[in-house]
Design a protein around this motif. Structure first.
Motif, PDB file in Angstrom:
ATOM      1  N   PHE A  15     -22.427 108.333 121.042  1.00 49.59           N
ATOM      2  CA  PHE A  15     -23.851 108.268 121.357  1.00 49.59           C
ATOM      3  C   PHE A  15     -24.660 107.568 120.267  1.00 49.59           C
ATOM      4  CE2 PHE A  15     -22.709 111.515 124.496  1.00 49.59           C
ATOM      5  CZ  PHE A  15     -23.290 110.919 125.611  1.00 49.59           C
ATOM      6  N   GLY A  16     -24.227 107.677 119.026  1.00 49.26           N
ATOM      7  CA  GLY A  16     -24.855 106.884 117.959  1.00 49.26           C
ATOM      8  C   GLY A  16     -24.669 105.398 118.208  1.00 49.26           C
ATOM      9  N   GLY A  17     -23.466 105.019 118.606  1.00 53.38           N
ATOM     10  CA  GLY A  17     -23.197 103.618 118.942  1.00 53.38           C
ATOM     11  C   GLY A  17     -23.996 103.151 120.148  1.00 53.38           C
ATOM     12  N   MET A  18     -24.136 104.025 121.147  1.00 51.78           N
ATOM     13  CA  MET A  18     -24.946 103.672 122.324  1.00 51.78           C
ATOM     14  C   MET A  18     -26.402 103.426 121.931  1.00 51.78           C
ATOM     15  SD  MET A  18     -23.278 103.650 125.298  1.00 51.78           S
ATOM     16  CE  MET A  18     -24.284 104.259 126.626  1.00 51.78           C
ATOM     17  N   ALA A  19     -26.942 104.287 121.088  1.00 44.48           N
ATOM     18  CA  ALA A  19     -28.333 104.126 120.648  1.00 44.48           C
ATOM     19  C   ALA A  19     -28.511 102.832 119.864  1.00 44.48           C
ATOM     20  CB  ALA A  19     -28.760 105.333 119.804  1.00 44.48           C
ATOM     21  N   ILE A  20     -27.575 102.552 118.984  1.00 44.87           N
ATOM     22  CA  ILE A  20     -27.645 101.332 118.180  1.00 44.87           C
ATOM     23  C   ILE A  20     -27.565 100.102 119.075  1.00 44.87           C
ATOM     24  CG2 ILE A  20     -26.373  99.953 116.473  1.00 44.87           C
ATOM     25  CD1 ILE A  20     -25.672 102.714 115.147  1.00 44.87           C
ATOM     26  N   ALA A  21     -26.638 100.092 120.023  1.00 43.07           N
ATOM     27  CA  ALA A  21     -26.489  98.945 120.923  1.00 43.07           C
ATOM     28  C   ALA A  21     -27.712  98.789 121.821  1.00 43.07           C
ATOM     29  CB  ALA A  21     -25.229  99.105 121.768  1.00 43.07           C
ATOM     30  N   LEU A  22     -28.265  99.904 122.316  1.00 47.54           N
ATOM     31  CA  LEU A  22     -29.448  99.844 123.178  1.00 47.54           C
ATOM     32  C   LEU A  22     -30.642  99.250 122.440  1.00 47.54           C
ATOM     33  CD1 LEU A  22     -30.998 100.626 125.801  1.00 47.54           C
ATOM     34  CD2 LEU A  22     -31.451 102.828 124.708  1.00 47.54           C
ATOM     35  N   ILE A  23     -30.925  99.768 121.264  1.00 42.86           N
ATOM     36  CA  ILE A  23     -32.077  99.256 120.510  1.00 42.86           C
ATOM     37  C   ILE A  23     -31.839  97.823 120.076  1.00 42.86           C
ATOM     38  CG2 ILE A  23     -33.498  99.609 118.459  1.00 42.86           C
ATOM     39  CD1 ILE A  23     -32.872 102.591 118.747  1.00 42.86           C
TER      40      ILE A  23
END
Length: 156
Positions: free
Chosen positions: A59-67
């Motif tokens: 989920f940290g990776g998802m947030a980073i990729a989304l932003i």
């Protein structure tokens, strides 16, 4: 003080902004890349205690990729300008260090455990980036398809 999550997020911001200078991110994007790293670390910390390290990494990776994708579209810049520095906060460098350290100590079983965990974390990061890239690719493709005009006989 180091275990304080607010302090950790602020430290992540400055660490990523500093790393962005080292890898020569354009000056106008330094604050934004630091923000990406700080948000990624905050999301990682939110999920870490309740769900474990793998879910937190995902989920940290998802947030980073989304932003990173959102900033890339807002500022008309490549996604990698924000993604590469931002992802640094969740890269399992300590796991690789522990793996090699245990090998030098002769603890092959412990080294294998650390290596497996490190590979799993790297896989979660890759999966998160791939998933978010796929979402944005689908959204972009639908946007393009809705704008083009097809002759009536092509539509079924």
């Amino acid at each position: 003080m180091i275990s304080n999550p607010v302090f950790q997020v602020i430290a992540a911001f400055f660490a990523i902004a500093g790393f962005s200078i080292v890898i020569e991110v354009p000056k106008k994007f330094l604050v934004y890349s630091g923000f990406v790293g700080a948000v990624g670390w905050a999301v990682y910390l939110m999920f870490l205690d309740k769900y474990g390290i793998m879910v937190a990494t995902f989920f940290g990776g998802m947030a980073i990729a989304l932003i990173s994708h959102i900033f890339a579209r807002i500022f008309k810049a490549p996604v990698t300008i924000f993604l590469i520095p931002g992802i640094l906060v969740i890269v399992p460098g300590a796991g690789m260090y522990r793996t090699v350290y245990q090998i030098f100590l002769g603890e092959q079983g412990l080294a294998a455990d650390y290596l497996l965990q490190t590979i799993q974390m790297a896989g979660m990061i890759a999966l998160a980036i791939f998933a978010m890239d796929s979402v944005f690719s689908i959204l972009q493709n639908k946007k393009w398809k809705s704008r083009r005009r097809l002759p009536y006989f092509w539509i079924k």
